[in-house]
Design a protein around this motif. Structure first.
Motif, PDB file in Angstrom:
ATOM      1  N   LEU A  24       0.851  -1.551   0.476  1.00 58.78           N
ATOM      2  CA  LEU A  24      -0.127   0.392  -0.156  1.00 58.78           C
ATOM      3  C   LEU A  24       1.176   1.536  -0.437  1.00 58.78           C
ATOM      4  N   THR A  27       2.839   0.949  -3.563  1.00 56.89           N
ATOM      5  CA  THR A  27       1.429   1.464  -5.128  1.00 56.89           C
ATOM      6  C   THR A  27       0.528   2.583  -4.836  1.00 56.89           C
ATOM      7  N   ARG A  28       0.461   2.815  -3.678  1.00 54.45           N
ATOM      8  CA  ARG A  28      -1.268   4.117  -3.321  1.00 54.45           C
ATOM      9  C   ARG A  28      -0.178   5.479  -2.248  1.00 54.45           C
ATOM     10  N   ARG A  29       0.667   5.100  -2.352  1.00 52.56           N
ATOM     11  CA  ARG A  29       1.738   6.181  -1.121  1.00 52.56           C
ATOM     12  C   ARG A  29       0.830   6.667  -0.223  1.00 52.56           C
ATOM     13  N   MET A  30       0.693   5.734   0.648  1.00 52.40           N
ATOM     14  CA  MET A  30      -0.375   5.583   1.620  1.00 52.40           C
ATOM     15  C   MET A  30       0.941   6.036   3.150  1.00 52.40           C
ATOM     16  N   ALA A  35      -1.888   3.540   5.751  1.00 50.76           N
ATOM     17  CA  ALA A  35      -1.908   1.655   4.935  1.00 50.76           C
ATOM     18  C   ALA A  35      -2.535   0.961   5.974  1.00 50.76           C
ATOM     19  N   TYR A  38      -6.063   1.658   6.123  1.00 51.90           N
ATOM     20  CA  TYR A  38      -6.944   0.885   4.982  1.00 51.90           C
ATOM     21  C   TYR A  38      -6.605  -0.706   4.925  1.00 51.90           C
ATOM     22  N   ILE A  94      -6.206  -2.902  -4.941  1.00 55.92           N
ATOM     23  CA  ILE A  94      -4.312  -2.534  -5.799  1.00 55.92           C
ATOM     24  C   ILE A  94      -3.729  -3.850  -6.900  1.00 55.92           C
TER      25      ILE A  94
ATOM     26  N   HIS B 226       1.076   2.880 -11.265  1.00 53.24           N
ATOM     27  CA  HIS B 226       1.111   2.770  -9.164  1.00 53.24           C
ATOM     28  C   HIS B 226       2.951   1.846  -9.196  1.00 53.24           C
ATOM     29  N   SER B 270       7.084   7.047  -4.704  1.00 56.51           N
ATOM     30  CA  SER B 270       6.359   6.250  -3.602  1.00 56.51           C
ATOM     31  C   SER B 270       6.913   6.538  -1.807  1.00 56.51           C
TER      32      SER B 270
END
Lengths: 108, 344
Positions: A24, A27-30, A35, A38, A94, B226, B270
């Motif tokens: 996470l 992929t989602r830069r959380m 993260a 989630y 994801i 992604h 990221s």
């Protein structure tokens, strides 16, 4: 040194849910707390369970996320490695690069 | 007489210090960093917390249950377990690493370019055998493009001769070559299934090296929405080897972690990995206070995960081949509990 960090503050990788939180972040830069929240919501567990190998063993087996094969516990009939990553991708919503490549090249 | 506590120097040697001496070193470390980077010193509560961690004879320490963070591991493995993929498997199954990295011993995108098909094949095998995310990593390593190793005039030789314009032009020429190489390698590794691309020890050759990583990250993000992209730094401060380079209108030379992380997140990465080098002649207490003071302002502005570099010689971990668990675990706990980092 890596072992000391892993024991002092790491999430345990796929012994628990460290691999999932890492995905996470990538992929989602959380950030970490986002993260964890989630993921806990997706898995229906508490955030503290995410670094607990006992809690996560049950969740990983239920969700088909793969577990580490040990001398006393192997599960050859359950998803592992690439198979598990298909389930992780779907459950966490994801994309996982190698899963997408596999689908493309196996001509799913 | 005040009792002595075993602790470590920055070179890993075991010494004995009193609680008062450790406290004084923590204060000196934060004061020095605050002066250098023009940032606030650590608060008294933070210094007290560090004193509790470091003024202890315990062989090991750890964060509280539930407070664990993601452990990424650039340069995963020892290279001697059997094969590079076996290294990754052992670190997944036995060490408990969260994010693994496939890499080769000549850790430079320029060197990998000539061997990229084999690196891609290795990545593909790794992806079939591992569940954890596996990224590919190497250094931008801009200096490799300068003579005698590369085709561009050596700016480190031009600068002492006062040939400033020529030195700058050489760095700009090398930067474009490096960008092409990172893009080439990344394309092959993503095609092979990599979960991410790591540009490690960024800024080692100064501001042009940092700019290359930022521009590469932006290009990769546009192409792969992604993809995991990690930019790990070489040190706490971006050296102005060029001095005039900018990213999104901001001069890169002289940037400390708070500005570095803003650039890294603007570039679409990221994960940001700050690095603060160890002073081997000072205690680990002095070093950890200095490192946390440098990085703390970055945590306030970070919108992406921050994984602090805590390998041998950075982030409060001594500069030695086999860092002791007592010093390593103290650095781990200190960063997690005081800075609330996202990973290590």
């Amino acid at each position: 040194m890596e072992g000391a960090h892993a024991q002092a503050s790491g999430m345990g990788g796929m012994r628990a849910a460290g691999d999932l939180v890492a995905r996470l972040q990538m992929t989602r830069r959380m950030r970490l707390q986002e993260a964890k929240a989630y993921l806990a919501a997706k898995l229906g567990c508490a955030t503290r369970d995410l670094s607990d190998p006992v809690a996560m063993e049950q969740i990983r087996r239920e969700k088909g996320f793969g577990t580490i094969a040990m001398t006393s516990t192997t599960h050859p009939g359950e998803p592992g490695m690439l198979e598990a990553k298909f389930n992780i991708s779907e459950a966490l919503a994801i994309p996982i690069n190698c899963v997408e490549r596999f689908k493309e090249r196996a001509r799913f | 007489m005040e009792p002595k506590i075993p602790t470590r120097m920055g070179d890993g040697s075991l010494v004995e210090m009193t609680r008062s001496e450790i406290k004084a070193d923590l204060e000196a470390g934060t004061q020095l960093a605050a002066r250098r980077a023009k940032v606030p010193e650590l608060t008294q509560d933070e210094l007290d917390h560090l004193l509790e961690i470091y003024a202890s004879a315990a062989r090991f320490t750890a964060v509280d249950i539930g407070e664990e963070v993601v452990l990424s591991n650039d340069g995963t493995g020892t290279k001697h377990i059997g094969s590079r993929v076996a290294d990754l498997q052992s670190y997944e199954a036995l060490v408990g690493i969260d994010l693994l990295e496939f890499w080769q011993i000549d850790y430079s995108y320029k060197a990998i370019k000539v061997n990229v098909a084999h690196e891609g094949q290795g990545m593909k095998i790794a992806q079939n055998l591992l569940t954890n995310p596996v990224q590919y990593g190497a250094m931008p390593d801009l200096g490799r493009y300068s003579a005698p190793d590369g085709p561009v005039p050596n700016w480190s030789e031009l600068l002492p001769l006062g040939k400033i314009d020529a030195a700058r032009a050489a760095q700009e020429e090398a930067l474009e070559m490096l960008l092409a190489d990172i893009a080439y390698v990344a394309e092959h590794l993503v095609e092979a299934g990599s979960d991410g691309i790591d540009m490690d020890t960024t800024g080692a050759a100064g501001d042009a090296d940092f700019l290359a990583a930022l521009r590469a990250s932006r290009t990769l993000r546009e192409k792969y929405p992604h993809l995991g992209i990690e930019i790990g730094m070489a040190s706490e401060f971006v050296l102005g080897m060029h001095g005039q380079l900018t990213f999104d209108g901001e001069r890169l030379a002289g940037m400390w972690p708070a500005d570095q992380v803003r650039m890294v997140q603007q570039a679409g990465a990221s994960i940001y990995g700050p690095a603060v080098n160890i002073n081997t002649g000072r205690s680990t207490a002095w070093n950890i206070a200095r490192a946390i003071t440098f990085i703390k302002p970055a945590m306030a502005v970070a919108e992406i995960p921050v994984h602090v570099n805590v390998g041998m010689g950075v982030g409060g971990v001594p500069t030695c081949v086999y860092p002791p668990a007592d010093a390593t675990s103290r650095a781990s706990k200190a960063f997690v509990e005081i800075l609330k980092i996202d990973g290590l």
